[in-house]
Each structure stands twice: as C-alpha cells, then as structure tokens.
Design an enzyme around this catalytic site. Sequence first.
Site, PDB file in Angstrom:
ATOM      1  N   ARG A  19      36.661  35.218  50.862  1.00  0.00           N
ATOM      2  CA  ARG A  19      35.649  36.184  50.421  1.00  0.00           C
ATOM      3  C   ARG A  19      34.610  36.506  51.505  1.00  0.00           C
ATOM      4  NH1 ARG A  19      34.319  36.546  44.930  1.00  0.00           N
ATOM      5  NH2 ARG A  19      35.319  34.532  44.661  1.00  0.00           N
ATOM      6  N   CYS A  69      41.265  51.405  27.766  1.00  0.00           N
ATOM      7  CA  CYS A  69      40.952  51.185  26.354  1.00  0.00           C
ATOM      8  C   CYS A  69      40.708  49.722  26.041  1.00  0.00           C
ATOM      9  CB  CYS A  69      42.063  51.771  25.497  1.00  0.00           C
ATOM     10  SG  CYS A  69      42.126  53.553  25.721  1.00  0.00           S
TER      11      CYS A  69
HETATM   12  C1  LIG Z   1      41.133  30.920  47.252  1.00  0.00           C
HETATM   13  C2  LIG Z   1      41.250  29.839  48.272  1.00  0.00           C
HETATM   14  C3  LIG Z   1      40.496  29.891  49.447  1.00  0.00           C
HETATM   15  C4  LIG Z   1      39.491  30.976  49.743  1.00  0.00           C
HETATM   16  O1  LIG Z   1      38.383  30.941  48.912  1.00  0.00           O
HETATM   17  P1  LIG Z   1      37.140  31.919  49.211  1.00  0.00           P
HETATM   18  O2  LIG Z   1      36.173  31.577  48.167  1.00  0.00           O
HETATM   19  O3  LIG Z   1      37.633  33.311  49.098  1.00  0.00           O
HETATM   20  O4  LIG Z   1      36.639  31.597  50.577  1.00  0.00           O
HETATM   21  C5  LIG Z   1      40.684  28.901  50.386  1.00  0.00           C
HETATM   22  N1  LIG Z   1      41.573  27.895  50.182  1.00  0.00           N
HETATM   23  C6  LIG Z   1      42.317  27.808  49.057  1.00  0.00           C
HETATM   24  C7  LIG Z   1      43.276  26.695  48.904  1.00  0.00           C
HETATM   25  C8  LIG Z   1      42.182  28.774  48.074  1.00  0.00           C
HETATM   26  O5  LIG Z   1      42.906  28.685  46.942  1.00  0.00           O
END
Ligand SMILES: *Cc1c(COP(=O)(O)O)cnc(C)c1O
Length: 420
Positions: A278, A343
Amino acid sequence: MDHFAYRNGVLHAEDVPMSAIAEAVGTPVYVYSRATLERHANVFREGLQRIGRKHIAFAIKANPNIAVLRVLARQGYGADVVSGGEVKRALAAGMPGEDIVFSGVGKTRIELREALEAGVGQFNLELEEEGVALAEIAASMGKTADAVLRVNPDVDAGTHAKISTGKKENKFGVPIGDAPGIFARLSTLPGLNLRGIAAHIGSQIFDLGPIEAAYGKLGDLVHTLRAVGHTIDRVDLGGGLGVPYERDKVPPSPADYGAMVERATRGWDVTLYFEPGRVIVGNAGVLLTRVIWVKPGAIRPFIIVDAAMNDLARPAMYDAWHDFEAVAPTGERIVANIAGPVCESGDTFAMEREIDVVKSGDLAVFRTAGAYGATMASTYNSRALVPEVMVDGDKFAVVADRILPEAIIAAERVPDFLND
Ligand SMILES: *Cc1c(COP(=O)(O)O)cnc(C)c1O
C-alpha cells in the site's frame, strides 16, 4: 507527496488534465502517476538506507498491473506474490525469478512446482506440511528451494479486523512457539534450504509499536534457532505501513519505520526482506469518475457517480475513507452522500460528507485509490471491468483495457441441453 494537483482550477495527474483522460478513455478509470510511484519507491528505500543487506519485494496484490510492476522493477524492486498468477505477472513485468518471494497460506503443489521452474528466490512457508511438499517437489526436479518459515507473533496490529494478520486466531503463519520443532524436522529434508523466518502482522498500520514488538519476538527466535545449530541468514519483516487516506491522519513515515527497523534488528546479521504494498502505490492512483445524477435524498442529496463498489471495493469492504474531489471545483461546498449505481446499499462511498459541489456530468476523483483498488474490481451487476491509465509527464497510456460486458458474455455458454 504525490503528483496529483490543481493547475488553473483543474485537477492534473502530472502534466495531464483529468478531463483529457476522461475524454479519451471514458469513466470510470483508474489513473496512476509514474512519477509518484518512483518517488514512493525511492522514499521507502531511502528510509532503509542504514540497513546493510536488504531485499525489497513489492506486495503485488496491492496493484498487480504489469506497467506498475515494470516501473517498480526498474527501481530494483522484486515482488512478493501470493498466487501462481502473481508469479506470472511478476515475470511478465520483467522481474527476475530470484527477486520473487512467494507468500500465501494456500499455495498448491502445482503452484509450488511452477514457481520452482521459474526460479523463485524465496518461499515463505505457512505450515510444516507445505515445507515437506516443497522439499519433495524440489528434490524430484533436482533443485533446492530457498525458504523461510512464516511465524504468527500474536500481536495486535491495531488495524481493521479484515486486514489484521498477526494475532494467534488469524489463519497466517505457525504459532511462534512451534517454530523450533518445525525447523528441527524440515532442516533435515533434501530439496529444502530453510534459512530464516518471516512475519507480516497486518495492513494500514499507524502505530509502529506492535510491529516493533513483533520484530522483538523474531529477534528472540533467531537467537533460539541459532543456539541449536540452525543457520539463519534471512528474516522477512513483511509490509503493512499505512497511508494517509484522510489528510489530517498521518502515518509513520518510511524514515520513522526505517529507524525503528534499524533499532529492532541491530546485531541480527541477516539479509532483511521487506514486502511493502500500500505505501508504494496507494497515493499514486486515483479513481476518476463522472457524476450521473444528483438525487435529492430524504436527509442529504445522493451524488450518484459512475464508479461503484465493483470498481473500488474498499469502502464497502473495510468502511474505508477515500477523499472525493471535483476535477474542476467551483469553490462551493455541500454536505452530501456519494454512491454508485450498483443495487446494494453498501455501494456507498461516503455518507454525510462535506464535498465540492458537483452537478450531473461533472468529473471527480476518489483519491488514494492506487492500492487494493483496480485489483479487487469485479464485473458485478454486469458492469464493465474498470480500465487503468498511467501518466508520465505530459503523456498517458491505457495500461489495462476496459473489458466490456460483450466480452464477458462471449466467455459464457448456453449448453446444448438448454437448446431443445
Ligand atoms: C498484503 C501483504 C503485504 C503487503 O501489505 P501492505 O499493507 O499493502 O504493505 C505484505 N506481505 C504479505 C505476506 C501480505 O499478505
């Protein structure tokens, strides 16, 4: 910081007015800024500049578009993947197999074999039996799989329940106390080089305290494992850093995070793996939409936009906030609800929100939509699959087509037995 800003009263992505993209591609459409992606990749790496040996693997589930991945590959980023499909995307974007980390709680034997064929550099094991299967498959191919064991440190990341992964009741990792026994058994297997541990406690984390507590537990485990003779040279610290969906709620910066990591991992003498998702892509994307109607409501008007929960699921799924801004605001403000055409009452982006005044036909954006946006899109209500555009300076290109209902219907069949 991002490269979406108003110039002469019109919202631009870098040097491109949003209205030009809407005219060329239609709406709804995701718009990504290459300069913002590169900036975030740099800022995250710079936050870790005091860490000696490291590997950064972008968690591609946050945004798997291959143009986005290509930008990050050119920045030296690898990929953290959670399915065979994501392995294929990372390779298609030009990422070397050895830069790929394969996470995920349900990797199938077929996915494990294909990942070994692709030369994936690290498997993050979720259970002992997976390690046994991986060792067997690798040995049968004359290979040795590099792996780490994902542990569940049992800490509360303090985030939304649906994106919290490090509590003992969550499905991820093995209980941290079970790790020494699993290491003892798996480390004897030919075909497997179990060389470290991993943890990832959740997403959209705003408090570094729980992450630091988890890392402290990992440090203790490294010590315990080494004391009984295991060679530990990798620790995967996961991802999870939050982004500011609301302007006045500011998460820890990559620099704050890096300083904490430096402190928490001092003396470990391992290569540290990072899996940011993210924080790299969130603010590098917006969802551009057009107002269909302004519908008078019993209490507040409903701004009905042409984007919906099938295009951006986060508000419906996580009660998430996305700032809503007119592309050409008049300066007037109003309190209103914002909803899509699907919907479901859950197809609501905001209730009782103070926003720019908009009217039918106006363009607007949902900000901070680059992470867990397009990748979660569906065609629910037989809507088209939302397209994606990337901007680079004064240029832009469609990086994912709008998939029309006609194409989706063409992949369905009426069987012969319904034709008589
Ligand atoms: C989803 C995930 C991430 C990334 O998480 P962010 O919050 O987007 O940084 C990293 N490692 C694993 C194993 C994940 O499942």
